[in-house]
Write an enzyme that holds these catalytic residues in place. Structure first.
Site, PDB file in Angstrom:
ATOM      1  N   VAL A 131      -7.780  -4.959   1.788  1.00 30.13           N
ATOM      2  CA  VAL A 131      -7.409  -4.256   0.557  1.00 30.13           C
ATOM      3  C   VAL A 131      -6.801  -5.254  -0.416  1.00 30.13           C
ATOM      4  O   VAL A 131      -6.005  -6.116  -0.030  1.00 30.13           O
ATOM      5  CB  VAL A 131      -6.404  -3.115   0.843  1.00 30.13           C
ATOM      6  CG1 VAL A 131      -6.054  -2.372  -0.439  1.00 30.13           C
ATOM      7  CG2 VAL A 131      -6.966  -2.163   1.897  1.00 30.13           C
ATOM      8  N   TYR A 184      -1.609  -6.907  16.727  1.00 28.59           N
ATOM      9  CA  TYR A 184      -2.017  -6.016  15.638  1.00 28.59           C
ATOM     10  C   TYR A 184      -3.194  -5.150  16.086  1.00 28.59           C
ATOM     11  O   TYR A 184      -3.154  -3.916  15.964  1.00 28.59           O
ATOM     12  CB  TYR A 184      -2.403  -6.839  14.410  1.00 28.59           C
ATOM     13  CG  TYR A 184      -2.759  -6.010  13.196  1.00 28.59           C
ATOM     14  CD1 TYR A 184      -1.763  -5.418  12.422  1.00 28.59           C
ATOM     15  CD2 TYR A 184      -4.080  -5.823  12.808  1.00 28.59           C
ATOM     16  CE1 TYR A 184      -2.080  -4.660  11.303  1.00 28.59           C
ATOM     17  CE2 TYR A 184      -4.411  -5.070  11.692  1.00 28.59           C
ATOM     18  CZ  TYR A 184      -3.406  -4.501  10.953  1.00 28.59           C
ATOM     19  OH  TYR A 184      -3.724  -3.746   9.846  1.00 28.59           O
ATOM     20  N   ASN A 205       2.686   4.870   7.687  1.00 29.64           N
ATOM     21  CA  ASN A 205       2.098   3.714   7.008  1.00 29.64           C
ATOM     22  C   ASN A 205       2.746   2.379   7.395  1.00 29.64           C
ATOM     23  O   ASN A 205       2.117   1.338   7.289  1.00 29.64           O
ATOM     24  CB  ASN A 205       2.239   3.920   5.490  1.00 29.64           C
ATOM     25  CG  ASN A 205       1.858   2.693   4.698  1.00 29.64           C
ATOM     26  OD1 ASN A 205       0.695   2.364   4.550  1.00 29.64           O
ATOM     27  ND2 ASN A 205       2.855   1.983   4.173  1.00 29.64           N
ATOM     28  N   ASP A 237      11.811   2.986   4.026  1.00 31.31           N
ATOM     29  CA  ASP A 237      11.574   1.556   4.210  1.00 31.31           C
ATOM     30  C   ASP A 237      12.851   0.924   4.727  1.00 31.31           C
ATOM     31  O   ASP A 237      13.954   1.441   4.494  1.00 31.31           O
ATOM     32  CB  ASP A 237      11.173   0.904   2.883  1.00 31.31           C
ATOM     33  CG  ASP A 237      10.311  -0.336   3.074  1.00 31.31           C
ATOM     34  OD1 ASP A 237       9.093  -0.262   2.846  1.00 31.31           O
ATOM     35  OD2 ASP A 237      10.864  -1.392   3.467  1.00 31.31           O
ATOM     36  N   MET A 283       0.811  -1.210   0.000  1.00 32.68           N
ATOM     37  CA  MET A 283       0.000   0.000   0.000  1.00 32.68           C
ATOM     38  C   MET A 283       0.844   1.261   0.000  1.00 32.68           C
ATOM     39  O   MET A 283       0.479   2.263  -0.603  1.00 32.68           O
ATOM     40  CB  MET A 283      -0.923   0.005   1.219  1.00 32.68           C
ATOM     41  CG  MET A 283      -2.113  -0.926   1.106  1.00 32.68           C
ATOM     42  SD  MET A 283      -3.162  -0.544  -0.314  1.00 32.68           S
ATOM     43  CE  MET A 283      -3.465   1.180  -0.054  1.00 32.68           C
ATOM     44  N   THR A 295      -4.338  -6.619  -2.538  1.00 32.56           N
ATOM     45  CA  THR A 295      -2.909  -6.544  -2.832  1.00 32.56           C
ATOM     46  C   THR A 295      -2.460  -7.920  -3.304  1.00 32.56           C
ATOM     47  O   THR A 295      -3.195  -8.904  -3.143  1.00 32.56           O
ATOM     48  CB  THR A 295      -2.107  -6.147  -1.581  1.00 32.56           C
ATOM     49  OG1 THR A 295      -2.270  -7.181  -0.586  1.00 32.56           O
ATOM     50  CG2 THR A 295      -2.573  -4.818  -1.009  1.00 32.56           C
ATOM     51  N   ASP A 337      14.774   2.515   9.676  1.00 27.75           N
ATOM     52  CA  ASP A 337      14.137   1.667  10.682  1.00 27.75           C
ATOM     53  C   ASP A 337      13.232   2.598  11.480  1.00 27.75           C
ATOM     54  O   ASP A 337      13.716   3.444  12.246  1.00 27.75           O
ATOM     55  CB  ASP A 337      15.195   1.024  11.576  1.00 27.75           C
ATOM     56  CG  ASP A 337      14.588   0.124  12.655  1.00 27.75           C
ATOM     57  OD1 ASP A 337      13.386   0.277  12.953  1.00 27.75           O
ATOM     58  OD2 ASP A 337      15.321  -0.710  13.211  1.00 27.75           O
ATOM     59  N   VAL A 338      11.926   2.456  11.295  1.00 22.70           N
ATOM     60  CA  VAL A 338      10.981   3.420  11.883  1.00 22.70           C
ATOM     61  C   VAL A 338      10.937   3.352  13.403  1.00 22.70           C
ATOM     62  O   VAL A 338      10.362   4.237  14.049  1.00 22.70           O
ATOM     63  CB  VAL A 338       9.558   3.236  11.315  1.00 22.70           C
ATOM     64  CG1 VAL A 338       9.489   3.626   9.856  1.00 22.70           C
ATOM     65  CG2 VAL A 338       9.055   1.807  11.533  1.00 22.70           C
TER      66      VAL A 338
END
Length: 245
Positions: free
Chosen positions: A183, A150, A87, A37, A18, A185, A60-61
Site C-alpha cells: 500500500v 509477520y 489494525n 494507539d 493506514m 504510504t 497497548d493492544v
C-alpha cells in the site's frame, strides 16, 4: 450516501499510517470513530485534526486491561460498538537465525494476541446488541510467504477469523479478514524502500501498489449493513499477486 451513518467503530493502531486513513474514510461515511494507539502524542493530534466524532484512547493492544479501558470509554461515550477493526501490527525484516525470541514474541503479541483480545473484548457487547462486525487486518502474507514472524501471525489471523466467525454467526456478528498487498504510504518513499517497491511493482499483475483508500473502502463495506451475510471470509486487496494460488 453515508454507509456507516450512526455506527460506532473502534480502530486500533489508528494514530498513523493506514489506521489513520481508515478513520478518515469511516468519518466521511457517517461513523463515530474510536482510534487507539500506543503513541499518545500522535493519537491526540489525529483526534484534534479529524473533529468531534472521533475519540482517541491510548492503548497497548497486548494488554487485556487496556482493552477493558477502551470498551468502557467507548460505551460511556456512545453506548454501543458496531464494528472493531483490528489494525495494529508490526514487522521485522530479519532472517530466522537473526531474530531473537523476544523480538519474535513481540510480533506475535502485537499482531496475533491483540486480535484475540480484541475479539474477546467486544463479543459480550455485540452479543447483547445482537449485531456487530469484526474486521481483522491480515496481509497478502497471510496467504503467501514473507518475513518470518509477520507471515506466521498473519496466517494465524486467518484461522482465528474463521473460528470466531463460526462461533459468533448465530448472534448476527460477522468476522472477516482483509489482506492488503503493498500500500502506498509515506514509508514507501524512503531511500532504498522506493527502489525495492518499484522493482516489486513489475511483478504485480495490475502494475501498481494500492492506494490507502482502496483498503479503507473495503473496511467500510465490511462494517456496513451491505456485508451482513459475509463472514469467515478473506477479502484480498493485492492487485492480483495471489490470483494464481
Amino acid at each position: 450516501m453515508e454507509r456507516l451513518k450512526d455506527k460506532v467503530i473502534i480502530i486500533t493502531g489508528g494514530a498513523q499510517g493506514m489506521g489513520k486513513v481508515h478513520a478518515e474514510v469511516a468519518l466521511t461515511e457517517g461513523a463515530m470513530v474510536v482510534i487507539t494507539d500506543i503513541n499518545e502524542e500522535k493519537g491526540n493530534e489525529v483526534a484534534k485534526e479529524l473533529g468531534q466524532n472521533i475519540l482517541f484512547i491510548k492503548q497497548d493492544v497486548t494488554k487485556e486491561e487496556d482493552w477493558k479501558k477502551v470498551i468502557d470509554a467507548t460505551m460511556d461515550k456512545w453506548g454501543k460498538i458496531d464494528a472493531l477493526v483490528n489494525n495494529a501490527g508490526i514487522t521485522y525484516n530479519m532472517k530466522i537465525e537473526d531474530i531473537s525470541l523476544d523480538d519474535y514474541m513481540k510480533i506475535v503479541n502485537i499482531n496475533q494476541v491483540s486480535v484475540f483480545l480484541g475479539i474477546k473484548a467486544v463479543t459480550p457487547i455485540m452479543k447483547e446488541q445482537k449485531q456487530g462486525s469484526i474486521i481483522n487486518i491480515s496481509s497478502m502474507n497471510g496467504l503467501i510467504g514473507g518475513a518470518i514472524g509477520y507471515t506466521d501471525t498473519k496466517f494465524a489471523i486467518r484461522g482465528m477469523t474463521k473460528a470466531a466467525a463460526r462461533e459468533l454467526s448465530p448472534y448476527n456478528i460477522t468476522v472477516n479478514s482483509v489482506h492488503p498487498g503493498v500500500v502506498h504510504t509515506p514509508m514507501l518513499e524512503q531511500p532504498g524502500v522506493k527502489e525495492a517497491v518499484d522493482k516489486f511493482k513489475e511483478t504485480i499483475p495490475m502494475r501498481r501498489v494500492a492506494q490507502p483508500e482502496e483498503v479503507s473502502n473495503m473496511i467500510v463495506f465490511l462494517a456496513s449493513d451491505e456485508a451482513r451475510y459475509s463472514t469467515g471470509s478473506e477479502f484480498v486487496i493485492d492487485g492480483g499477486v495471489t490470483a494464481s494460488l
